[in-house]
Design an enzyme around this catalytic site. Structure first.
Site, PDB file in Angstrom:
ATOM      1  N   TYR A  98       1.051  -1.169  -0.065  1.00 55.26           N
ATOM      2  CA  TYR A  98      -0.022  -0.022   0.130  1.00 55.26           C
ATOM      3  C   TYR A  98       0.757   1.301  -0.079  1.00 55.26           C
ATOM      4  O   TYR A  98       0.724   2.158  -0.759  1.00 55.26           O
ATOM      5  CB  TYR A  98      -0.893  -0.102   1.359  1.00 55.26           C
ATOM      6  CG  TYR A  98      -1.915  -1.130   1.249  1.00 55.26           C
ATOM      7  CD1 TYR A  98      -3.082  -1.041   0.493  1.00 55.26           C
ATOM      8  CD2 TYR A  98      -1.547  -2.382   1.956  1.00 55.26           C
ATOM      9  CE1 TYR A  98      -4.059  -2.124   0.593  1.00 55.26           C
ATOM     10  CE2 TYR A  98      -2.609  -3.185   1.990  1.00 55.26           C
ATOM     11  CZ  TYR A  98      -3.670  -3.187   1.251  1.00 55.26           C
ATOM     12  OH  TYR A  98      -4.675  -4.177   1.150  1.00 55.26           O
ATOM     13  N   ASN A 126     -12.261  -1.695  -4.553  1.00 55.08           N
ATOM     14  CA  ASN A 126     -12.085  -1.767  -6.027  1.00 55.08           C
ATOM     15  C   ASN A 126     -13.281  -2.745  -6.514  1.00 55.08           C
ATOM     16  O   ASN A 126     -13.519  -3.809  -5.816  1.00 55.08           O
ATOM     17  CB  ASN A 126     -10.697  -2.838  -6.143  1.00 55.08           C
ATOM     18  CG  ASN A 126     -10.886  -3.527  -7.626  1.00 55.08           C
ATOM     19  OD1 ASN A 126     -11.550  -3.125  -8.447  1.00 55.08           O
ATOM     20  ND2 ASN A 126      -9.990  -4.502  -7.683  1.00 55.08           N
ATOM     21  N   CYS A 134      -6.473  -6.235  -6.876  1.00 57.15           N
ATOM     22  CA  CYS A 134      -6.306  -5.769  -5.404  1.00 57.15           C
ATOM     23  C   CYS A 134      -5.486  -6.713  -4.528  1.00 57.15           C
ATOM     24  O   CYS A 134      -5.008  -6.481  -3.620  1.00 57.15           O
ATOM     25  CB  CYS A 134      -7.407  -5.382  -4.964  1.00 57.15           C
ATOM     26  SG  CYS A 134      -8.866  -6.240  -5.172  1.00 57.15           S
ATOM     27  N   HIS A 135      -5.804  -8.201  -5.099  1.00 56.31           N
ATOM     28  CA  HIS A 135      -5.069  -9.245  -3.994  1.00 56.31           C
ATOM     29  C   HIS A 135      -3.483  -9.117  -4.095  1.00 56.31           C
ATOM     30  O   HIS A 135      -2.929  -9.843  -3.430  1.00 56.31           O
ATOM     31  CB  HIS A 135      -5.666 -10.780  -4.635  1.00 56.31           C
ATOM     32  CG  HIS A 135      -5.320 -11.037  -6.019  1.00 56.31           C
ATOM     33  ND1 HIS A 135      -6.081 -10.571  -7.066  1.00 56.31           N
ATOM     34  CD2 HIS A 135      -4.346 -11.600  -6.591  1.00 56.31           C
ATOM     35  CE1 HIS A 135      -5.559 -10.909  -8.329  1.00 56.31           C
ATOM     36  NE2 HIS A 135      -4.365 -11.623  -7.963  1.00 56.31           N
ATOM     37  N   GLU A 161      -0.885 -17.618  -8.655  1.00 55.94           N
ATOM     38  CA  GLU A 161       0.145 -16.775  -9.362  1.00 55.94           C
ATOM     39  C   GLU A 161       1.593 -17.324  -9.126  1.00 55.94           C
ATOM     40  O   GLU A 161       2.423 -16.532  -9.818  1.00 55.94           O
ATOM     41  CB  GLU A 161      -0.115 -15.535  -9.350  1.00 55.94           C
ATOM     42  CG  GLU A 161      -1.655 -14.753  -9.754  1.00 55.94           C
ATOM     43  CD  GLU A 161      -1.909 -13.373  -9.614  1.00 55.94           C
ATOM     44  OE1 GLU A 161      -0.829 -12.589  -9.461  1.00 55.94           O
ATOM     45  OE2 GLU A 161      -2.805 -12.982  -9.649  1.00 55.94           O
TER      46      GLU A 161
END
Length: 177
Positions: A98, A126, A134-135, A161
């Site tokens: 962030y 979001n 956003c993850h 991922e």
């Protein structure tokens, strides 16, 4: 008129929303802020944008990197729009903090600093989860925090991922992030 369609993902059911042309929402059913940008008047309908989004999600959940992004239309303040644009640029399999996003926005807007908490609010609201990733945003020092779909889903998405999970952790209650 706004339209919705359901998608059965390996992590639970997902509601997609559209204005008829673009994707306006994508939420895990029951997540925090679920459908908060979806007008009360909507109906279930098959649309090409939902077919495209389902194709994107199918590829993603197979472990592939989709080579397209469905047309998006996300309503939000200029600040939220700026944050969401940055989210779209985070590469598959990578994470940022962030604070990183706050520094990017401060630099773009000519400010000395920007609140990471303000960024967190925009990230959390979001309306198009997963596609607008956003993850991929973590707290300071890699703490896994702040995913509206739930930390379990954030971990599953990052694992899908192939993000190196070793330096990431779930903060204990009361721990500063």
């Amino acid at each position: 008129m706004h339209y919705i369609h359901q998608y059965a993902s390996p992590l639970g059911n997902i509601t997609m929303a559209s204005n008829g042309e673009s994707l306006t929402g994508l939420w895990f059913n029951g997540q925090k802020y679920f459908a908060d940008t979806l007008p009360a008047e909507n109906r279930e309908k098959e649309l090409p944008i939902f077919e495209q989004t389902a194709s994107w999600l199918d590829a993603y959940f197979r472990g592939d990197i989709p080579d397209f992004t469905p047309a998006l239309h996300m309503d939000g303040s200029p600040f939220r729009q700026m944050v969401w644009e940055i989210l779209l640029q985070i590469p598959h399999g990578k994470v940022v903090t962030y604070g990183d996003i706050a520094r990017m926005i401060a630099s773009k807007t000519g400010q000395k600093t920007m609140s990471a908490q303000a960024v967190g609010g925009a990230v959390g609201h979001n309306p198009v989860s997963i596609i607008v990733p956003c993850h991929r945003v973590v707290g300071t020092s890699g703490s896994l925090t702040g995913y509206a779909g739930g930390i379990d889903k954030k971990i599953a998405l990052l694992s899908l991922e192939k993000v190196d999970m070793v330096p990431l952790f779930i903060p204990k209650k009361g721990t500063a992030i």
